[in-house]
Design a protein around this motif. Structure first.
Motif, PDB file in Angstrom:
ATOM      1  N   PRO A 190     -28.596   8.175 -20.988  1.00 23.38           N
ATOM      2  CA  PRO A 190     -28.595   6.708 -20.959  1.00 23.38           C
ATOM      3  C   PRO A 190     -27.342   6.166 -20.291  1.00 23.38           C
ATOM      4  CG  PRO A 190     -29.162   7.539 -23.137  1.00 23.38           C
ATOM      5  CD  PRO A 190     -28.693   8.708 -22.350  1.00 23.38           C
ATOM      6  N   LYS A 191     -27.504   5.088 -19.532  1.00 18.46           N
ATOM      7  CA  LYS A 191     -26.377   4.496 -18.798  1.00 18.46           C
ATOM      8  C   LYS A 191     -25.856   3.217 -19.461  1.00 18.46           C
ATOM      9  CE  LYS A 191     -26.986   7.499 -15.412  1.00 18.46           C
ATOM     10  NZ  LYS A 191     -28.220   8.162 -15.868  1.00 18.46           N
ATOM     11  N   MET A 192     -26.565   2.678 -20.443  1.00 22.94           N
ATOM     12  CA  MET A 192     -26.212   1.389 -21.042  1.00 22.94           C
ATOM     13  C   MET A 192     -24.902   1.496 -21.813  1.00 22.94           C
ATOM     14  SD  MET A 192     -28.538  -0.989 -23.544  1.00 22.94           S
ATOM     15  CE  MET A 192     -28.698   0.328 -24.743  1.00 22.94           C
ATOM     16  N   SER A 193     -24.117   0.436 -21.770  1.00 25.94           N
ATOM     17  CA  SER A 193     -22.836   0.412 -22.481  1.00 25.94           C
ATOM     18  C   SER A 193     -22.819  -0.735 -23.488  1.00 25.94           C
ATOM     19  CB  SER A 193     -21.679   0.251 -21.492  1.00 25.94           C
ATOM     20  OG  SER A 193     -21.722  -1.030 -20.888  1.00 25.94           O
ATOM     21  N   PHE A 194     -21.829  -0.697 -24.380  1.00 25.05           N
ATOM     22  CA  PHE A 194     -21.630  -1.778 -25.336  1.00 25.05           C
ATOM     23  C   PHE A 194     -21.104  -3.024 -24.614  1.00 25.05           C
ATOM     24  CE2 PHE A 194     -21.063   1.829 -28.414  1.00 25.05           C
ATOM     25  CZ  PHE A 194     -22.156   1.523 -29.199  1.00 25.05           C
ATOM     26  N   THR A 195     -21.196  -4.168 -25.290  1.00 27.32           N
ATOM     27  CA  THR A 195     -20.687  -5.434 -24.749  1.00 27.32           C
ATOM     28  C   THR A 195     -19.588  -5.969 -25.670  1.00 27.32           C
ATOM     29  OG1 THR A 195     -22.192  -6.903 -25.950  1.00 27.32           O
ATOM     30  CG2 THR A 195     -23.006  -5.903 -23.909  1.00 27.32           C
ATOM     31  N   GLU A 196     -19.125  -7.207 -25.385  1.00 29.68           N
ATOM     32  CA  GLU A 196     -18.061  -7.808 -26.197  1.00 29.68           C
ATOM     33  C   GLU A 196     -18.585  -8.461 -27.477  1.00 29.68           C
ATOM     34  OE1 GLU A 196     -16.413  -7.055 -22.297  1.00 29.68           O
ATOM     35  OE2 GLU A 196     -18.270  -8.004 -22.942  1.00 29.68           O
ATOM     36  N   SER A 197     -19.890  -8.506 -27.688  1.00 30.35           N
ATOM     37  CA  SER A 197     -20.463  -9.125 -28.890  1.00 30.35           C
ATOM     38  C   SER A 197     -20.721  -8.054 -29.946  1.00 30.35           C
ATOM     39  CB  SER A 197     -21.767  -9.843 -28.542  1.00 30.35           C
ATOM     40  OG  SER A 197     -22.444 -10.235 -29.710  1.00 30.35           O
ATOM     41  N   ILE A 198     -20.134  -8.220 -31.112  1.00 23.52           N
ATOM     42  CA  ILE A 198     -20.307  -7.220 -32.163  1.00 23.52           C
ATOM     43  C   ILE A 198     -21.742  -7.219 -32.693  1.00 23.52           C
ATOM     44  CG2 ILE A 198     -19.616  -8.709 -34.095  1.00 23.52           C
ATOM     45  CD1 ILE A 198     -18.083  -6.255 -35.200  1.00 23.52           C
ATOM     46  N   ASP A 199     -22.405  -8.375 -32.700  1.00 27.91           N
ATOM     47  CA  ASP A 199     -23.795  -8.421 -33.151  1.00 27.91           C
ATOM     48  C   ASP A 199     -24.700  -7.643 -32.199  1.00 27.91           C
ATOM     49  OD1 ASP A 199     -23.152 -10.023 -35.338  1.00 27.91           O
ATOM     50  OD2 ASP A 199     -23.334 -11.855 -34.156  1.00 27.91           O
ATOM     51  N   THR A 200     -24.478  -7.815 -30.897  1.00 29.46           N
ATOM     52  CA  THR A 200     -25.252  -7.061 -29.907  1.00 29.46           C
ATOM     53  C   THR A 200     -24.982  -5.571 -30.036  1.00 29.46           C
ATOM     54  OG1 THR A 200     -25.181  -8.936 -28.382  1.00 29.46           O
ATOM     55  CG2 THR A 200     -25.725  -6.792 -27.444  1.00 29.46           C
ATOM     56  N   ASN A 201     -23.726  -5.213 -30.255  1.00 26.86           N
ATOM     57  CA  ASN A 201     -23.361  -3.795 -30.366  1.00 26.86           C
ATOM     58  C   ASN A 201     -23.998  -3.138 -31.590  1.00 26.86           C
ATOM     59  OD1 ASN A 201     -21.835  -4.046 -28.065  1.00 26.86           O
ATOM     60  ND2 ASN A 201     -19.887  -4.269 -29.139  1.00 26.86           N
ATOM     61  N   ILE A 202     -24.029  -3.851 -32.708  1.00 25.45           N
ATOM     62  CA  ILE A 202     -24.679  -3.310 -33.912  1.00 25.45           C
ATOM     63  C   ILE A 202     -26.174  -3.145 -33.669  1.00 25.45           C
ATOM     64  CG2 ILE A 202     -25.248  -3.778 -36.319  1.00 25.45           C
ATOM     65  CD1 ILE A 202     -22.392  -2.885 -35.967  1.00 25.45           C
ATOM     66  N   LEU A 249     -10.639 -11.615 -37.191  1.00 25.84           N
ATOM     67  CA  LEU A 249     -11.581 -10.928 -36.319  1.00 25.84           C
ATOM     68  C   LEU A 249     -12.440  -9.999 -37.165  1.00 25.84           C
ATOM     69  CD1 LEU A 249     -11.939 -11.026 -33.221  1.00 25.84           C
ATOM     70  CD2 LEU A 249     -10.677  -8.889 -33.099  1.00 25.84           C
ATOM     71  N   GLU A 250     -13.721  -9.984 -36.849  1.00 20.91           N
ATOM     72  CA  GLU A 250     -14.646  -9.144 -37.612  1.00 20.91           C
ATOM     73  C   GLU A 250     -14.583  -7.704 -37.121  1.00 20.91           C
ATOM     74  OE1 GLU A 250     -19.447  -8.690 -38.493  1.00 20.91           O
ATOM     75  OE2 GLU A 250     -18.649 -10.529 -37.597  1.00 20.91           O
ATOM     76  N   VAL A 251     -14.447  -6.784 -38.061  1.00 18.35           N
ATOM     77  CA  VAL A 251     -14.436  -5.348 -37.786  1.00 18.35           C
ATOM     78  C   VAL A 251     -15.531  -4.706 -38.619  1.00 18.35           C
ATOM     79  CG1 VAL A 251     -13.092  -3.219 -37.997  1.00 18.35           C
ATOM     80  CG2 VAL A 251     -11.985  -5.293 -37.193  1.00 18.35           C
ATOM     81  N   ILE A 311     -15.759   2.517 -35.495  1.00 12.12           N
ATOM     82  CA  ILE A 311     -15.162   1.228 -35.845  1.00 12.12           C
ATOM     83  C   ILE A 311     -15.425   0.250 -34.698  1.00 12.12           C
ATOM     84  CG2 ILE A 311     -13.067  -0.012 -36.495  1.00 12.12           C
ATOM     85  CD1 ILE A 311     -11.873   2.654 -37.379  1.00 12.12           C
ATOM     86  N   PHE A 312     -16.221  -0.778 -34.978  1.00 13.22           N
ATOM     87  CA  PHE A 312     -16.485  -1.846 -34.014  1.00 13.22           C
ATOM     88  C   PHE A 312     -15.465  -2.969 -34.213  1.00 13.22           C
ATOM     89  CE2 PHE A 312     -20.745   0.029 -34.100  1.00 13.22           C
ATOM     90  CZ  PHE A 312     -21.083   0.012 -32.747  1.00 13.22           C
ATOM     91  N   VAL A 313     -15.037  -3.569 -33.126  1.00 17.38           N
ATOM     92  CA  VAL A 313     -14.171  -4.749 -33.175  1.00 17.38           C
ATOM     93  C   VAL A 313     -14.845  -5.848 -32.367  1.00 17.38           C
ATOM     94  CG1 VAL A 313     -11.895  -5.689 -32.625  1.00 17.38           C
ATOM     95  CG2 VAL A 313     -12.099  -3.317 -33.382  1.00 17.38           C
ATOM     96  N   ASP A 314     -14.981  -7.025 -32.966  1.00 14.92           N
ATOM     97  CA  ASP A 314     -15.603  -8.137 -32.251  1.00 14.92           C
ATOM     98  C   ASP A 314     -14.802  -8.486 -30.996  1.00 14.92           C
ATOM     99  OD1 ASP A 314     -17.446 -10.077 -31.744  1.00 14.92           O
ATOM    100  OD2 ASP A 314     -16.630 -11.532 -33.168  1.00 14.92           O
TER     101      ASP A 314
END
Length: 487
Positions: free
Chosen positions: A129-141, A166-168, A238-241
């Protein structure tokens, strides 16, 4: 404690520093005034009118509890104080209160500014897969839950930051991740009393076991499949918003030389590529110091034919080998930094043309020899074989002190540098776990997760380094059976 209508609005406005984009809408519903508070540049105005204002107009009986139950919005929360409501409003929520009600209500109508899903920039892959995370924590979850459908997946929310909260999110699989590791991560996060966390890379530095080392102790990734693979091995994410990278812990030294592509390729090819990476790192650190040591103190080990070539190449160079090597290494670092800071197309041209032109000019001007140009180029290429940018930068830094040790004491100086490096690595930990595992402490069964790759059937257990609660992945006996359709 909630007071009169004017006190309420004034107090919320004061909590928001009387921002000019703070708005208050009054709605009269069945003889009672309803007030909706929000920051106009943070909300989705279509949601505000369709799902909040219009809904309130249509109600026969109005109360906070009824709105909390019936509002056609997923995220709704009841607030007890104006300070709490102001905090939600800063995040793009709308605050609602009704005359003669003691409590307030907030609804999430935020319009997040985020980029679309794109290919990973720092971790390029041929397969997978080539998709990466973004800057939105909701999208990443949401991306993570699409990759890990295990019902035991846990995502725990922690707020960090006094002035800029900041939400972690701490994510792990409950019956796989070691409980001690999970509690250590949560304790370190909760003990952070700071103004703000800018990015996940900054948070990783705050969680380090050893603050003064140049070696990274936590893995940063923007690939969802790599995080999913790590969670299933017993690690913690660990996700950081507002950050597109995720922290993975605990990690080992060898984790920084693995890629998810190793899983997608055939086991033999993956083993060869891992060996190439390790040899590239070794060459990147020691080729230039070996040149300095041999030319300065141990030229007798060079074959006669090669010695004549090197002597002829250095005949016009007025500097000792250490100055020559440091000059070229510094020039390579300048080209690398300039290429990284310039626009993409210009940066690529700068790296290629600059390297060729400056290298040839340095030889013609007598600043350096042809042989050292080749050695420094190989060293630079070797540093690029590290999949982790942080580890690649560490390798480049290590080269300079070892060059100086080689200039002072020759091969003995290089051995001193290697000894100091090994002692330092042996003492290091990541989240309290040995950094050089499975070499130290030695775990033969975990070697297939670090230095080599074996056929998939041999990965029936999770690595012991992560101390997983459930170490079994699948049945070894079933995996070893080979059945054809006609059997």
């Amino acid at each position: 404690m909630w007071f009169t209508k004017k006190d309420r609005i004034d107090d919320v406005a004061r909590q928001l520093a009387h921002s000019p984009d703070f708005m208050c809408r009054r709605i009269e519903c069945k003889g009672r005034n309803v007030y909706v508070l929000f920051l106009s540049n943070l909300i989705n105005h279509a949601h505000l009118h369709q799902n909040v204002l219009s809904f309130i107009h249509e109600q026969q009986h109005i109360s906070i509890d009824q709105l909390a139950r019936c509002l056609p919005i997923g995220a709704v929360s009841i607030c007890e104080t104006e300070k709490e409501m102001a905090s939600y409003i800063r995040d793009g929520w709308a605050g609602i209160y009704i005359e003669k009600e003691k409590r307030g209500l907030v609804v999430n109508i935020a319009e997040k500014v985020e980029r679309s899903l794109e290919k990973a920039e720092t971790e390029s892959l041929v397969l997978g897969p080539k998709m990466s995370f973004t800057e939105s924590i909701d999208t990443n979850i949401r991306i993570l839950r699409q990759n890990v459908t295990d019902p035991k997946l846990v995502t725990e929310k922690i707020m960090i930051g006094v002035r800029n909260p900041l939400e972690v999110r701490v994510v792990y699989i409950e019956d796989i991740a070691d409980e001690t590791n999970v509690q250590t991560v949560k304790q370190r996060l909760e003990e952070l009393h700071i103004d703000e966390v800018i990015d996940s890379s900054v948070l990783a530095q705050m969680l380090d076991d050893h603050a003064y080392t140049i070696f990274p102790q936590y893995l940063l990734t923007e690939l969802p499949d790599r995080l999913a693979y790590s969670l299933l091995k017993g690690r913690i994410g660990i996700f950081v918003d507002r950050s597109p990278t995720v922290i993975i812990c605990p990690t080992t030294f060898f984790s920084f030389f693995e890629t998810t592509e190793d899983i997608y390729l055939r086991w033999a090819m993956s083993t060869v590529l891992r060996a190439v990476r390790m040899l590239g790192i070794f060459a990147s650190i020691f080729l230039s110091p070996l040149y300095v040591a041999v030319i300065t103190y141990h030229y007798e080990v060079i074959p006669s034919a090669l010695l004549l070539t090197i002597g002829e190449s250095r005949s016009r160079v007025p500097f000792p080998p250490v100055i020559e090597a440091l000059f070229l290494e510094f020039m390579i670092e300048l080209l690398r930094e300039a290429g990284a800071r310039l626009p993409t197309k210009v940066g690529q041209t700068m790296g290629i043309v600059g390297g060729i032109v400056l290298g040839q000019a340095a030889v013609d001007a007598g600043f350096t020899s042809n042989v050292l140009i080749i050695i420094v180029a190989l060293s630079a290429l070797g540093s690029f074989t590290a999949p982790s940018y942080e580890m690649g930068a560490t390798i480049r830094i290590l080269r300079f002190p070892i060059i100086l040790l080689a200039a002072f004491w020759g091969l003995v100086g290089i051995f001193i540098g290697v000894s100091i490096l090994l002692i330092h690595l042996l003492k290091m930990t990541s989240l309290g776990r040995p950094y050089l595992s499975p070499i130290y402490p030695f775990r033969f069964t975990d070697m297939k997760y670090a230095l080599i790759r074996l056929p998939v059937r041999f990965y029936h257990q999770r690595p012991k380094t992560n101390r997983p609660q459930n170490s079994r992945r699948f049945s070894w006996r079933e995996a070893m059976k080979r059945k054809d359709l006609d059997e």
